[in-house]
Design a protein around this motif. Structure first.
Motif, PDB file in Angstrom:
ATOM      1  N   PRO A 100      -6.839  34.637  30.437  1.00 55.72           N
ATOM      2  CA  PRO A 100      -7.972  35.060  29.620  1.00 55.72           C
ATOM      3  C   PRO A 100      -9.111  34.048  29.644  1.00 55.72           C
ATOM      4  N   ALA A 101     -10.317  34.562  29.393  1.00 54.06           N
ATOM      5  CA  ALA A 101     -11.505  33.701  29.393  1.00 54.06           C
ATOM      6  C   ALA A 101     -11.359  32.571  28.374  1.00 54.06           C
TER       7      ALA A 101
ATOM      8  N   LEU B  52      -3.467  38.352  33.812  1.00 54.98           N
ATOM      9  CA  LEU B  52      -4.794  37.843  33.453  1.00 54.98           C
ATOM     10  C   LEU B  52      -4.695  36.442  32.848  1.00 54.98           C
TER      11      LEU B  52
ATOM     12  N   TRP C  89      -5.651  37.161  37.935  1.00 52.35           N
ATOM     13  CA  TRP C  89      -7.090  37.343  37.789  1.00 52.35           C
ATOM     14  C   TRP C  89      -7.540  36.347  36.731  1.00 52.35           C
TER      15      TRP C  89
ATOM     16  N   GLY D 107     -13.897  34.768  36.808  1.00 55.19           N
ATOM     17  CA  GLY D 107     -14.125  36.104  37.314  1.00 55.19           C
ATOM     18  C   GLY D 107     -13.692  36.213  38.764  1.00 55.19           C
TER      19      GLY D 107
ATOM     20  N   GLY E 143      -9.996  35.206  34.262  1.00 55.34           N
ATOM     21  CA  GLY E 143     -11.116  35.771  33.517  1.00 55.34           C
ATOM     22  C   GLY E 143     -12.229  34.768  33.270  1.00 55.34           C
TER      23      GLY E 143
END
Ligand SMILES: C[S@@+](CC[C@H](N)C(=O)[O-])C[C@H]1O[C@@H](n2cnc3c(N)ncnc32)[C@H](O)[C@@H]1O
Length: 236
Positions: free
Chosen positions: A71-72, A69, A183, A188, A185
């Protein structure tokens, strides 16, 4: 792409690490002719099916589909971990081009940078304009999605292959980083990132991946470049 400096190159890298401070929002040494991206751009050839595949998270119940991930909260813009430097060492096989170098020690498993470019279909007509690119990676083969940083990107596009890169009295024996599907974040959606391998990366060291034997094989034989694309840059 060449850039000559007065730096005195060492056989190991490019001398002392310098500041990675961005200039005008761009990383230092970013080519003025090239857009610097802080998020991906999207080919108009992407179909709704491509976009669905791009924006479908990996199934957490399938081990093989668990993606790392981003992260956002991951900051956008020039990296604090790495910087772009001209390759001034004549023994370096990418002499006259650029490479990516660590600003500080980077730990095994650490995300070095996302890999931004134009997200496009991996095959068919929508892939044609990327066929000769040396900056093109698969994002998701099943979903037929690739990302090409030839016409714009971020720091990730400057990562060289380890083969023939000077180290000590000889040349590097292996990569210290690799491309992985991620992925993201923030957007998305699926993407690519470059991560530190288990030996870590020392401050001042060049970040090198393996483009894969396919990349160099295709290049040697002068055959179709579609294979070179992506096969290559992703996997060891
Ligand atoms: C993804 S780009 C890497 C960044 C490139 N050095 C630049 O300044 O734009 C891939 C290209 O870099 C060069 N390159 C990278 N690693 C190399 C290596 N080990 N030996 C020779 N050329 C290399 C080749 O020209 C290759 O097509």
């Amino acid at each position: 792409m060449a850039g000559k400096t007065k730096a005195n190159p060492t056989s190991k890298g490019q001398g002392k690490p310098r500041s990675a401070k961005p200039t005008n929002g761009l990383p230092k040494n970013w080519p003025s002719s090239l857009p610097y991206l802080t998020s991906p751009i999207y080919s108009s050839a992407l179909t709704p099916d491509h976009l669905t595949a791009l924006r479908t998270p990996a199934d957490p119940f399938k081990q093989s589909e668990t993606l790392p991930l981003i992260p956002a909260s991951h900051p956008r813009g020039p990296s604090a971990r790495v910087h772009i430097l001209p390759i001034t060492n004549p023994s370096h096989p990418a002499h006259g081009q650029h490479g990516l170098f660590a600003v500080r020690d980077l730990a095994p498993g650490e995300l070095i940078a996302p890999y931004f470019g134009e997200v496009h279909p991996g095959t068919g007509d929508g892939a044609a304009r990327h066929a000769d690119s040396d900056y093109d990676l698969w994002v998701d083969r099943d979903g037929d999605i690739a990302v090409d940083a030839a016409r714009g990107g971020n720091e990730g596009r400057f990562i060289n292959d380890y083969r023939g890169v000077p180290e000590g009295a000889g040349t590097r024996r292996r990569a210290n980083a690799e491309f992985r599907a991620v992925w993201d974040g923030r957007a998305g959606e699926r993407g690519m990132g470059v991560f530190v391998l288990k030996a870590g990366v020392k401050r001042g060291e060049e970040v090198c991946v393996s483009y894969g034997k396919g990349f160099w094989g295709e290049r040697k034989e002068g055959e179709g470049r579609d294979c070179n694309k992506v096969q290559s840059l992703v996997m060891l």
